[in-house]
Motif scaffolding. Structure first.
Motif, short mmCIF file in Angstrom:
data_model
loop_
_atom_site.label_atom_id
_atom_site.label_comp_id
_atom_site.label_asym_id
_atom_site.label_seq_id
_atom_site.Cartn_x
_atom_site.Cartn_y
_atom_site.Cartn_z
N GLY A 1 -10.43 -45.48 118.03
CA GLY A 1 -10.94 -44.41 118.89
C GLY A 1 -11.39 -43.19 118.11
N ALA A 2 -10.62 -42.83 117.09
CA ALA A 2 -10.98 -41.66 116.28
C ALA A 2 -12.26 -41.91 115.49
CB ALA A 2 -9.84 -41.31 115.34
N LEU A 3 -12.40 -43.11 114.92
CA LEU A 3 -13.62 -43.41 114.17
C LEU A 3 -14.84 -43.39 115.08
CD1 LEU A 3 -12.34 -46.19 111.77
CD2 LEU A 3 -13.02 -43.87 111.18
N ASN A 4 -14.70 -43.91 116.30
CA ASN A 4 -15.82 -43.84 117.25
C ASN A 4 -16.16 -42.40 117.60
OD1 ASN A 4 -16.22 -46.59 117.42
ND2 ASN A 4 -14.74 -46.85 119.06
N PHE B 1 -20.63 -36.77 114.65
CA PHE B 1 -21.40 -36.49 113.44
C PHE B 1 -22.64 -37.38 113.32
CE2 PHE B 1 -17.08 -35.03 112.55
CZ PHE B 1 -17.37 -33.71 112.25
N ASP B 2 -23.22 -37.74 114.43
CA ASP B 2 -24.52 -38.41 114.52
C ASP B 2 -24.68 -39.62 113.60
OD1 ASP B 2 -25.49 -36.73 116.47
OD2 ASP B 2 -26.20 -35.25 115.00
N GLY B 3 -23.70 -40.49 113.58
CA GLY B 3 -23.83 -41.74 112.86
C GLY B 3 -23.71 -41.65 111.35
N ARG B 4 -23.25 -40.53 110.81
CA ARG B 4 -23.14 -40.40 109.36
C ARG B 4 -22.09 -41.35 108.77
NH1 ARG B 4 -22.63 -34.21 108.01
NH2 ARG B 4 -22.12 -33.98 110.20
N LEU B 5 -21.11 -41.75 109.57
CA LEU B 5 -20.11 -42.68 109.07
C LEU B 5 -20.67 -44.08 108.90
CD1 LEU B 5 -16.97 -41.67 111.13
CD2 LEU B 5 -17.43 -41.18 108.75
#
Length: 114
Positions: free
Chosen positions: A96-99, A105-109
């Motif tokens: 949940g946190a990663l999502n 942060f607009d898909g930077r991960l």
């Protein structure tokens, strides 16, 4: 904010002053999703790992070289999860946190994984 100052200002004026001085830095934290705030506030797991590493290094005393020190730290970290089930728990706990981080942060991960 004023309710907090009224309730605790007489008994703990230093804390109220601390909150007033740090309010500008604290309010951006409240804008994050609840999942992100939960991850930011949970330092117990990190401190537990650090304590295990310190304990292993202290028990050993000294190291003849850097490789021996790294090996000791590696073994201490690997002993935290001897069955290998920790990764499954980690994925469940952090999903949940990663999502939420990915959305905030607009898909930077996930940009590097494509």
């Amino acid at each position: 904010w004023l309710e907090f100052a009224e309730a605790w200002g007489g008994k703990y004026p230093a804390i109220v002053r601390l909150w007033e001085n740090a309010w500008a830095e604290f309010t951006p934290f409240l804008a994050f999703d609840a999942e992100i705030r939960r991850v930011i506030c949970s330092t117990n797991a990190i401190e537990s790992v650090n304590a295990r590493i310190r304990r292993a290094v202290r028990a050993r005393g000294h190291f003849p070289n850097e490789t021996a020190a790294l090996k000791c730290i590696y073994l201490a970290v690997m002993s935290l999860d001897p069955t290998g089930q920790g990764r499954k728990r980690w994925v469940i706990r952090w999903k949940g946190a990663l999502n939420a981080f990915d959305v905030a942060f607009d898909g930077r991960l996930t940009a590097g994984r494509k």
